[in-house]
Enzyme design. Sequence first.
Site, PDB file in Angstrom:
ATOM      1  N   ASP A   1     -18.003  74.948  -5.435  1.00 22.02           N
ATOM      2  CA  ASP A   1     -17.722  75.822  -4.288  1.00 22.02           C
ATOM      3  C   ASP A   1     -18.553  76.423  -3.260  1.00 22.02           C
ATOM      4  OD1 ASP A   1     -15.547  77.542  -3.994  1.00 22.02           O
ATOM      5  OD2 ASP A   1     -16.911  79.152  -4.816  1.00 22.02           O
ATOM      6  N   THR A   2     -18.241  76.709  -2.286  1.00 16.64           N
ATOM      7  CA  THR A   2     -18.860  76.439  -0.732  1.00 16.64           C
ATOM      8  C   THR A   2     -18.773  78.089  -0.284  1.00 16.64           C
ATOM      9  OG1 THR A   2     -18.885  74.476   0.035  1.00 16.64           O
ATOM     10  CG2 THR A   2     -19.876  76.174   1.610  1.00 16.64           C
TER      11      THR A   2
ATOM     12  N   PHE B   1     -14.546  70.702  10.129  1.00 15.43           N
ATOM     13  CA  PHE B   1     -13.739  71.249   9.066  1.00 15.43           C
ATOM     14  C   PHE B   1     -14.516  72.567   9.281  1.00 15.43           C
ATOM     15  CE2 PHE B   1     -14.094  71.686   5.104  1.00 15.43           C
ATOM     16  CZ  PHE B   1     -15.392  71.081   4.965  1.00 15.43           C
ATOM     17  N   GLY B   2     -12.870  73.566   8.866  1.00 18.66           N
ATOM     18  CA  GLY B   2     -14.050  74.869   8.523  1.00 18.66           C
ATOM     19  C   GLY B   2     -14.374  75.625  10.007  1.00 18.66           C
ATOM     20  N   TYR B   3     -15.823  76.451   9.394  1.00 15.06           N
ATOM     21  CA  TYR B   3     -16.372  77.565  10.067  1.00 15.06           C
ATOM     22  C   TYR B   3     -17.250  75.931  11.186  1.00 15.06           C
ATOM     23  CZ  TYR B   3     -14.782  81.168   7.781  1.00 15.06           C
ATOM     24  OH  TYR B   3     -13.541  82.020   7.347  1.00 15.06           O
ATOM     25  N   ASP B   4     -16.955  74.904  10.982  1.00  7.28           N
ATOM     26  CA  ASP B   4     -18.018  74.684  12.226  1.00  7.28           C
ATOM     27  C   ASP B   4     -17.824  74.205  13.678  1.00  7.28           C
ATOM     28  OD1 ASP B   4     -19.153  72.303   9.873  1.00  7.28           O
ATOM     29  OD2 ASP B   4     -17.779  70.694   9.541  1.00  7.28           O
TER      30      ASP B   4
ATOM     31  N   LYS C   1     -24.597  65.856  10.143  1.00  7.74           N
ATOM     32  CA  LYS C   1     -24.119  66.714   9.291  1.00  7.74           C
ATOM     33  C   LYS C   1     -24.531  66.657   7.726  1.00  7.74           C
ATOM     34  CE  LYS C   1     -20.485  70.000   7.905  1.00  7.74           C
ATOM     35  NZ  LYS C   1     -19.288  69.612   7.671  1.00  7.74           N
TER      36      LYS C   1
ATOM     37  N   ARG D   1     -23.901  71.049   1.805  1.00  8.48           N
ATOM     38  CA  ARG D   1     -23.176  70.224   0.763  1.00  8.48           C
ATOM     39  C   ARG D   1     -24.438  69.231  -0.002  1.00  8.48           C
ATOM     40  NH1 ARG D   1     -18.460  71.516   1.825  1.00  8.48           N
ATOM     41  NH2 ARG D   1     -18.669  70.397   3.713  1.00  8.48           N
TER      42      ARG D   1
END
Length: 190
Positions: free
Chosen positions: A68-69, A148-151, A171, A177
Site C-alpha cells: 500500500d502506497t 501514473f498517479g502524482y508522478d 524511477k 515501491r
Amino acid sequence: MKICFATHNLNKLREVKQMLGDRYTVVGLNEIGCVDEIPEDGVTLDENSKIKAQFVAEHFGVNCFADDTGLEVEALGGEPGVYSARYAGEEKDNQANMKLLLEKLKGKTNRQARFRTVITLILDDIELQFEGVVKGSITQELKGTEGFGYDPIFVPEGHDVTFAEMSAEAKNRISHRGRAMQALVSFLQG
Ligand code: IMP
C-alpha cells in the site's frame, strides 16, 4: 516456492516477477481465483497492506504479500497519505487529485513530501512488514507524461525533473515501491 502478490495490477506483477527471479513463482490475484477488490478500510498504509495480505492468506490459504502506497505532504500534515487514490473523490481521478493538492498548497513555501510504500509479507507462520520511502518536493505545475498517479508533480530529492519526466527504469531504481520491494526481495532471497 509459490507466492501470491495481492494485486490486480499487471505492471506491478511483472516488475516483481523480474526481481524475484526463478526461486519464487509469483502469481497475482487473478491466478489464485481472487477477482474481487479486497476491502481497504484501514486508516494507515501499514493497516491496509496487512488487511490485504491477511485477506488473501485466510481466504485462499497461500503465502502472499501486499503493498500500500501513499503520498505524504509535510505542509498538509501528511495528506493525502492513505487516501492518495481517492483524494478528490471515489472516482480515483489522478488529474483531479493533483489539481486538489496543488490548490491546497497554493501560497505555501514548504513543498516537502515523500512517497511511502508498506509491504506486508505472510510466509507460513510469520508476518513481516517492509517499508520504502523516497523524499522529494511538490512542483507548482504538472510536468511530464510518464508514470501514473502524482508522478507529474513530484520531484525526487537530488533530481530536477519529476517522476513523470523519468524513464520507468530510472524511477524504479529510486522509488518508494522499488525500495520496499528490494527489502522484501533481499529477505526472501535469504
Ligand atoms: P497503491 O497503494 O499502489 O494503489 O497506491 C495508492 C495511490 O497512491 C495511487 O492510486 C496513486 O494515486 C498514488 N501512487 C502510488 N504509487 C505512486 C507512484 O509511484 N507515483 C505516483 N503516484 C503513486
